[in-house]
Every structure is written in structure tokens, then in C-alpha cells.
Design a protein around this motif. Structure first.
Motif, PDB file in Angstrom:
ATOM      1  N   ALA A 312       0.870  -1.337   0.015  1.00 10.65           N
ATOM      2  CA  ALA A 312       0.063  -0.048   0.119  1.00 10.65           C
ATOM      3  C   ALA A 312       0.713   1.290   0.051  1.00 10.65           C
ATOM      4  O   ALA A 312       0.307   2.141   0.045  1.00 10.65           O
ATOM      5  CB  ALA A 312      -0.710  -0.113   1.327  1.00 10.65           C
ATOM      6  N   THR A 313       2.068   1.189  -0.142  1.00  8.62           N
ATOM      7  CA  THR A 313       3.257   2.384   0.105  1.00  8.62           C
ATOM      8  C   THR A 313       2.708   3.463  -1.093  1.00  8.62           C
ATOM      9  O   THR A 313       2.748   4.451  -0.673  1.00  8.62           O
ATOM     10  CB  THR A 313       4.541   1.984  -0.174  1.00  8.62           C
ATOM     11  OG1 THR A 313       4.900   1.408   1.122  1.00  8.62           O
ATOM     12  CG2 THR A 313       5.405   3.047  -0.019  1.00  8.62           C
ATOM     13  N   ALA A 314       2.360   2.883  -2.233  1.00  2.00           N
ATOM     14  CA  ALA A 314       1.868   3.694  -3.317  1.00  2.00           C
ATOM     15  C   ALA A 314       0.571   4.882  -2.982  1.00  2.00           C
ATOM     16  O   ALA A 314       0.323   5.607  -3.712  1.00  2.00           O
ATOM     17  CB  ALA A 314       1.836   3.052  -4.644  1.00  2.00           C
ATOM     18  N   ILE A 315      -0.174   4.187  -2.074  1.00  2.00           N
ATOM     19  CA  ILE A 315      -1.126   4.972  -1.570  1.00  2.00           C
ATOM     20  C   ILE A 315      -0.642   5.876  -0.580  1.00  2.00           C
ATOM     21  O   ILE A 315      -0.758   7.286  -0.580  1.00  2.00           O
ATOM     22  CB  ILE A 315      -2.371   4.204  -0.931  1.00  2.00           C
ATOM     23  CG1 ILE A 315      -2.935   3.165  -2.184  1.00  2.00           C
ATOM     24  CG2 ILE A 315      -3.446   5.091  -0.219  1.00  2.00           C
ATOM     25  CD1 ILE A 315      -3.738   4.090  -3.062  1.00  2.00           C
ATOM     26  N   PHE A 316       0.147   5.646   0.559  1.00  3.19           N
ATOM     27  CA  PHE A 316       0.705   6.416   1.708  1.00  3.19           C
ATOM     28  C   PHE A 316       1.612   7.470   0.910  1.00  3.19           C
ATOM     29  O   PHE A 316       1.821   8.443   1.650  1.00  3.19           O
ATOM     30  CB  PHE A 316       1.292   5.455   2.776  1.00  3.19           C
ATOM     31  CG  PHE A 316       0.516   4.448   3.178  1.00  3.19           C
ATOM     32  CD1 PHE A 316      -0.602   4.849   3.355  1.00  3.19           C
ATOM     33  CD2 PHE A 316       0.667   3.172   3.196  1.00  3.19           C
ATOM     34  CE1 PHE A 316      -1.670   3.829   4.093  1.00  3.19           C
ATOM     35  CE2 PHE A 316       0.046   2.178   4.060  1.00  3.19           C
ATOM     36  CZ  PHE A 316      -1.320   2.487   4.186  1.00  3.19           C
ATOM     37  N   ALA A 317       2.378   7.174  -0.142  1.00  5.17           N
ATOM     38  CA  ALA A 317       3.468   7.972  -0.690  1.00  5.17           C
ATOM     39  C   ALA A 317       3.167   8.249  -2.297  1.00  5.17           C
ATOM     40  O   ALA A 317       3.790   7.415  -2.878  1.00  5.17           O
ATOM     41  CB  ALA A 317       4.830   7.499  -0.143  1.00  5.17           C
ATOM     42  N   PRO A 318       2.067   8.940  -2.665  1.00  6.99           N
ATOM     43  CA  PRO A 318       1.762   8.824  -3.951  1.00  6.99           C
ATOM     44  C   PRO A 318       2.392   9.690  -4.931  1.00  6.99           C
ATOM     45  O   PRO A 318       1.989   9.792  -6.293  1.00  6.99           O
ATOM     46  CB  PRO A 318       0.392   9.504  -3.805  1.00  6.99           C
ATOM     47  CG  PRO A 318       0.540  10.561  -2.877  1.00  6.99           C
ATOM     48  CD  PRO A 318       1.338   9.731  -1.964  1.00  6.99           C
ATOM     49  N   HIS A 319       3.519  10.437  -4.479  1.00 10.26           N
ATOM     50  CA  HIS A 319       4.018  11.248  -5.505  1.00 10.26           C
ATOM     51  C   HIS A 319       5.804  10.939  -5.768  1.00 10.26           C
ATOM     52  O   HIS A 319       6.236  10.434  -4.342  1.00 10.26           O
ATOM     53  CB  HIS A 319       3.932  12.846  -5.212  1.00 10.26           C
ATOM     54  CG  HIS A 319       2.406  13.003  -5.215  1.00 10.26           C
ATOM     55  ND1 HIS A 319       1.465  12.927  -6.214  1.00 10.26           N
ATOM     56  CD2 HIS A 319       1.601  13.362  -4.185  1.00 10.26           C
ATOM     57  CE1 HIS A 319       0.188  13.206  -5.887  1.00 10.26           C
ATOM     58  NE2 HIS A 319       0.335  13.290  -4.784  1.00 10.26           N
ATOM     59  N   ASN A 320       6.468  11.563  -6.547  1.00 11.10           N
ATOM     60  CA  ASN A 320       7.893  11.485  -6.517  1.00 11.10           C
ATOM     61  C   ASN A 320       8.377  12.148  -5.195  1.00 11.10           C
ATOM     62  O   ASN A 320       9.239  11.422  -4.595  1.00 11.10           O
ATOM     63  CB  ASN A 320       8.498  12.020  -7.565  1.00 11.10           C
ATOM     64  CG  ASN A 320       9.778  11.826  -8.167  1.00 11.10           C
ATOM     65  OD1 ASN A 320      10.290  10.678  -8.036  1.00 11.10           O
ATOM     66  ND2 ASN A 320      10.812  12.788  -8.159  1.00 11.10           N
ATOM     67  N   ASN A 321       7.869  13.168  -4.870  1.00  9.40           N
ATOM     68  CA  ASN A 321       8.440  14.007  -3.809  1.00  9.40           C
ATOM     69  C   ASN A 321       8.411  13.213  -2.437  1.00  9.40           C
ATOM     70  O   ASN A 321       9.027  13.513  -1.796  1.00  9.40           O
ATOM     71  CB  ASN A 321       7.681  15.368  -3.752  1.00  9.40           C
ATOM     72  CG  ASN A 321       8.277  16.132  -2.314  1.00  9.40           C
ATOM     73  OD1 ASN A 321       7.483  16.173  -1.458  1.00  9.40           O
ATOM     74  ND2 ASN A 321       9.336  16.620  -2.472  1.00  9.40           N
ATOM     75  N   SER A 322       6.961  12.709  -2.351  1.00  6.66           N
ATOM     76  CA  SER A 322       6.878  11.925  -1.221  1.00  6.66           C
ATOM     77  C   SER A 322       7.891  11.047  -0.668  1.00  6.66           C
ATOM     78  O   SER A 322       8.163  10.648   0.502  1.00  6.66           O
ATOM     79  CB  SER A 322       5.630  10.863  -1.359  1.00  6.66           C
ATOM     80  OG  SER A 322       4.430  11.269  -1.985  1.00  6.66           O
ATOM     81  N   LEU A 407      10.369  -0.607   3.421  1.00  3.82           N
ATOM     82  CA  LEU A 407       9.517   0.074   2.661  1.00  3.82           C
ATOM     83  C   LEU A 407      10.140   0.486   1.469  1.00  3.82           C
ATOM     84  O   LEU A 407      11.263   0.945   1.431  1.00  3.82           O
ATOM     85  CB  LEU A 407       8.923   1.125   3.325  1.00  3.82           C
ATOM     86  CG  LEU A 407       8.036   0.840   4.588  1.00  3.82           C
ATOM     87  CD1 LEU A 407       7.596   2.246   5.334  1.00  3.82           C
ATOM     88  CD2 LEU A 407       6.991  -0.073   4.186  1.00  3.82           C
ATOM     89  N   PRO A 408       9.266   0.741   0.149  1.00  2.24           N
ATOM     90  CA  PRO A 408       9.825   0.849  -0.960  1.00  2.24           C
ATOM     91  C   PRO A 408      10.553   2.524  -0.776  1.00  2.24           C
ATOM     92  O   PRO A 408       9.872   3.315  -0.389  1.00  2.24           O
ATOM     93  CB  PRO A 408       8.542   0.961  -1.849  1.00  2.24           C
ATOM     94  CG  PRO A 408       7.673   0.031  -1.427  1.00  2.24           C
ATOM     95  CD  PRO A 408       7.929  -0.053   0.256  1.00  2.24           C
ATOM     96  N   ASP A 409      11.744   2.654  -1.225  1.00  3.51           N
ATOM     97  CA  ASP A 409      12.153   3.855  -1.073  1.00  3.51           C
ATOM     98  C   ASP A 409      12.274   4.830  -2.421  1.00  3.51           C
ATOM     99  O   ASP A 409      13.043   5.720  -2.612  1.00  3.51           O
ATOM    100  CB  ASP A 409      13.542   4.000  -0.363  1.00  3.51           C
ATOM    101  CG  ASP A 409      14.744   3.133  -1.693  1.00  3.51           C
ATOM    102  OD1 ASP A 409      14.013   2.717  -2.475  1.00  3.51           O
ATOM    103  OD2 ASP A 409      15.768   2.748  -1.177  1.00  3.51           O
ATOM    104  N   ALA A 410      11.523   4.329  -3.513  1.00  6.61           N
ATOM    105  CA  ALA A 410      11.526   4.996  -4.832  1.00  6.61           C
ATOM    106  C   ALA A 410       9.869   4.674  -5.278  1.00  6.61           C
ATOM    107  O   ALA A 410       9.392   3.823  -5.027  1.00  6.61           O
ATOM    108  CB  ALA A 410      12.271   4.472  -5.700  1.00  6.61           C
ATOM    109  N   TRP A 411       9.553   5.604  -5.886  1.00  6.22           N
ATOM    110  CA  TRP A 411       8.157   5.772  -6.449  1.00  6.22           C
ATOM    111  C   TRP A 411       7.893   4.516  -7.549  1.00  6.22           C
ATOM    112  O   TRP A 411       6.713   3.885  -7.352  1.00  6.22           O
ATOM    113  CB  TRP A 411       7.806   6.830  -7.183  1.00  6.22           C
ATOM    114  CG  TRP A 411       6.690   7.365  -7.654  1.00  6.22           C
ATOM    115  CD1 TRP A 411       5.461   6.862  -7.048  1.00  6.22           C
ATOM    116  CD2 TRP A 411       5.986   8.612  -8.363  1.00  6.22           C
ATOM    117  NE1 TRP A 411       4.325   7.513  -7.511  1.00  6.22           N
ATOM    118  CE2 TRP A 411       4.538   8.613  -8.004  1.00  6.22           C
ATOM    119  CE3 TRP A 411       6.736   9.390  -9.065  1.00  6.22           C
ATOM    120  CZ2 TRP A 411       3.940   9.344  -8.881  1.00  6.22           C
ATOM    121  CZ3 TRP A 411       5.984  10.143  -9.747  1.00  6.22           C
ATOM    122  CH2 TRP A 411       4.620  10.331  -9.810  1.00  6.22           C
TER     123      TRP A 411
END
Length: 463
Positions: A312-322, A407-411
Motif C-alpha cells: 500500500a505504499t503507493a497510496i501512502f506515498a503517492p508522488h515522487n516527492n513523497s 519500505l519502498p524507497d522509490a516511486w
């Protein structure tokens, strides 16, 4: 009674909801209405209509293209969804969300706003509407006889309306002296913005937004506003959405920019969104308080959140800047971890009396879509209970040094994990998953074509 509005005359229908009729009676000079649909980036899109059309909104609804809730961050259509050229950019019906008509206190003319939900051709909620995603997860919990109690905490920063000559944002001068860090929990930091903050509080009160506390945060001109717990997760998300709109709109009136961008400055605190959640049963019993122990539903929920966090990280961090938030010591977690009263972990169990036992989810940035964030959290909790999961041992002390950053560290990695997740397909639906991935990949590809000034500075002359 016939009501006049500018050069239009209309008679509210007797079958309009009672709250709408009451508000119309209290706003005889209402000029216009903004009908708003939330998109996947948490932005509001819709139409402004003359006040005289309010009866039509409630009796016939409003048509918007099905692609609207899936536009990218720049408001561009995402052709890879198949909802644009392949369908002739066809419309879907949108209907007002009940009880959502509210004033717009910041407007220079008397105005109102309401939320919309998009309806599919078969009469069901449209799969691309973030409110529909959250509603579906709420329904899964309801099958278990459970309802979520939710509160949000939102961090934001205030900037001068105009950037500096290099185009960089400038922290609001009236908030802190230039170059000076804000004082965490500093009351003088709030005194200097009393006019602005007072207007935000008044605007929230006028809209029925249950603002709880307001604090000064660590970053320069950074603040946090909390909302009170409500036992309706969809309402909690709507309220957080409208709080963000209110803060940004009132700041504009004061010639400032309010930003929920995750990490405006690489060497300063980012903006997070913490979500507090507990569960009650059909009798209103708080199940976390009523069911203590290592094998409790509280622990199952914690385990479910940890197991699904990467997906679900793409929801919690949805942008490049995230992804710039996730740094050691930044109060942004870098791994699935949990702890009691430990702010370095992703999942914190605050110290509280039994009736206030709850989960604090600390992963999401303030830039995330709050409806999708809450959906992902509730889905993770439901997954943990359905599977009877048990969490790993509690993390004590500094989670940054005691847990590997997994956790994923890149978009791109986060988008790939989201796309390949059976959990995401089960709770968000494969259709929404594919549309969301298409939109995020379109955003990512556009940004990959932009070479930042820092790379010119580092490489242009040196290599």
C-alpha cells in the motif's frame, strides 16, 4: 416561498433534503455552488453553478466525464485507463453526497460547496471514485459487524505567495524570522498568525468541521491541525479533505500559500498525515478495549497493517516527492514496525485509558489522498483479522536503527508493488488498481523527463 438569487428565481422542491432547505433559507443571497468530486490525488474537481440550479443538482444530479477522478496531478487525462478516447470520454452521473452542503466562508460572494459521488451505468458507485473505494472497504468491515472510529492529523507549511528569484518556496515571514526553525509546540509561533489561524478556525466551525488541536511543528512555518474522532470513516475522510481545502483557501486570502507537499525542503521536516483508528461493534463496544492480549483483534489489526504496508505504499506515498520524507530520524517510518508509545515506528499504540485504545498509523504523507489512505488502513486491519495474523515482537527504542529499511524507497518500486499485490486487488478492486497504476506511471514518466537544477549543478561542468 420563491427565493431570488441574483437574476435567477427558483423554488426549492419539497422533496429536497431537509438540511438543504434549511441552509437555503439561511442563505437568501447565495450566489453560486461548487459541486466537487475528489480525484485520486485528493484534489477537488467539478463545476461552479448558479445557486438557482441547486434543486436540479439534488433531483437530477450532474454529469462529469468518467475520466475526471483519474486525472493526473496536472489535470491531464490518462489515456491508458481506457476511459478517454476509447469511450469517447463518456460521462457518468454524479449525485450530491448527503449532508455535504456547506458554506464557503472564504468566498468574497455568498457561496456553498457540496461533495459529489460518481455513479456507474448500473447504478453502483463508480470504481474510479476514491470515495467508492473507501465505501467498499467499510462494507467489508460491516460484514464483520464492525465500524471504524477515525481521526486525522494533518501537517502543512505556510509560504510567501511568491517564490524567491530562483523559484524556491519562501517560508512565511510573519510565521518565523527568515532562516529560523519553528519552535515545536511554541505558542508564540501561533500568536504571530492569530488572524490567519482564527479565520481558519471560524471557517471550520461554519462548515461543521470538528477541529481539535492546533500546534506549531518542527519545520519553519510548519503547523499541524487535528480533527476529532468520528465513528464514520467516510465522513472522517470527507472532513479531512475539506479541512485541507479550507486551510489553503484562507491562506490565499492572507496572500500566503498553504502546502501539504510531503517534503518541500530536503533538510527540514516533511509534512505527514497520521491516522488514528479504533473499532466498535454493532452495540458500540470498543473491541480493542474489550479484547486485550497478545492474540487480540488489536494485535491482528497491527499484524495486518504491517503485512500489507509495502503493497500500500503507493497510496501512502503517492508522488515522487513523497519518498524524500523517508529518512532516518525524520519521524517518517522506513520499515513496517510497531511499538507502544513509540513515534519512531510505523504503527504506534498511544498510551491511553482502555476506552481510548487505538492504532496510530504514521506512514502517509500529508500529500496523500485521505480517502485512499483510510481505505488502505482499514483494509489492512480487516486482512489481519480475517487471516488471524500475529505481529512480530514490539520494537523498543529507535526503530530507525533497530529495523532494516524495507519500505519502498522509490516511486517506481512502490507502484510495481501496488500493481502486483493480491491484497490490493482484493480490497481496492483490480479495475481501480489498474487505473491508479496507469495514472501514477503517467505522472512518473513526465517527471523523469525533467532534469532538476541540482543535477545541472552537480554534473554539467564536472563530468
Amino acid at each position: 416561498m420563491i427565493t431570488s438569487c441574483r437574476d435567477r428565481v427558483f423554488m426549492p422542491h419539497a422533496d429536497l433534503p431537509a438540511d438543504v432547505r434549511a441552509l437555503l433559507d439561511s442563505w437568501p443571497d447565495l450566489a453560486f455552488i461548487e459541486a466537487c468530486l475528489v480525484d485520486i490525488n485528493g484534489l477537488l474537481r467539478g463545476k461552479r453553478l448558479p445557486a438557482g440550479m441547486i434543486d436540479r443538482l439534488y433531483t437530477k444530479g450532474l454529469n462529469l466525464p468518467a475520466s475526471t477522478p483519474l486525472l493526473d496531478i496536472w489535470g491531464q487525462e490518462v489515456e491508458a485507463t481506457g476511459l478517454v478516447l476509447e469511450t469517447g470520454d463518456a460521462d457518468r452521473l454524479c449525485r450530491p453526497v448527503p449532508q455535504s452542503l456547506r458554506p464557503m466562508p472564504w468566498s468574497r460572494r455568498p457561496a456553498a460547496q457540496l461533495l459529489l459521488e460518481m455513479i456507474d451505468d448500473d447504478g453502483s458507485r463508480f470504481a474510479g471514485d476514491p470515495r467508492a473505494v473507501l465505501a467498499a472497504v467499510i462494507a467489508r468491515l460491516a460484514e464483520r459487524g464492525l465500524r471504524a472510529v477515525v481521526a486525522t492529523e494533518l501537517e502543512f507549511r505556510l509560504f510567501e505567495f511568491e517564490p524567491d528569484p530562483a523559484g524556491r518556496p519562501v517560508p512565511a515571514h510573519r510565521a518565523t524570522a527568515p532562516g529560523r526553525r519553528s519552535q515545536l509546540f511554541g505558542l508564540e509561533e501561533l500568536d504571530g498568525l492569530d488572524d490567519l489561524l482564527g479565520e481558519i478556525e471560524a471557517a471550520c466551525a461554519a462548515q461543521g468541521l470538528p477541529v481539535d488541536t492546533l500546534i506549531s511543528e518542527q519545520g519553519e512555518a510548519q503547523y499541524e491541525i487535528n480533527l476529532e474522532h468520528v465513528d464514520d470513516a467516510l465522513l472522517a475522510a470527507d472532513q479531512a479533505l475539506m479541512l485541507k481545502r479550507t486551510i489553503k483557501a484562507v491562506a490565499r486570502r492572507h496572500e500566503l500559500t498553504a502546502s501539504f507537499m510531503a517534503k518541500p525542503f530536503g533538510d527540514s521536516a516533511g509534512n505527514g498525515m497520521h491516522v488514528h483508528v479504533s473499532l466498535i461493534d454493532e452495540d458500540g463496544t470498543h473491541i480493542f478495549a474489550a479484547d486485550p492480549g497478545s492474540d487480540s483483534r488489536l494485535m491482528q489489526c497491527v499484524a495486518g497493517l504491517l503485512e500489507t504496508m509495502v503493497d500500500a505504499t503507493a497510496i501512502f506515498a503517492p508522488h515522487n516527492n513523497s519518498y524524500r520524507r523517508f529518512l532516518p530520524g525524520s519521524h517518517a517510518p522506513m520499515a513496517p514496525s510497531w511499538g507502544i508509545d513509540n513515534r519512531t515506528t510505523a504503527i504506534r499504540l498511544p498510551l491511553a485509558e482502555p476506552a481510548a485504545t487505538r492504532i496510530e498509523h504514521r506512514v502517509a504523507g500529508a500529500d496523500a489522498n485521505v480517502h485512499l489512505v483510510i481505505a488502505a488502513i482499514l483494509a489492512g486491519m480487516d486482512h489481519g483479522m480475517r487471516e488471524g495474523l500475529s505481529p512480530p515482537p514490539e520494537t523498543r527504542g529507535d526503530a530507525y536503527s533497530r529495523t532494516d529499511a524495507t519500505l519502498p524507497d522509490a516511486w517506481g518500486s512502490a507502484i510495481d508493488a501496488f500493481e502486483g499485490s493480491p491484497f490490493v486487488a482484493a480490497y481496492f478492486g483490480s479495475t481501480f488498481r489498474d487505473w491508479y497504476v496507469a495514472a501514477k506511471r503517467q505522472e512518473r514518466e513526465r517527471l523523469r523527463r525533467i532534469v532538476p537544477a541540482a543535477e545541472h549543478d552537480a554534473y554539467l561542468r564536472s563530468v
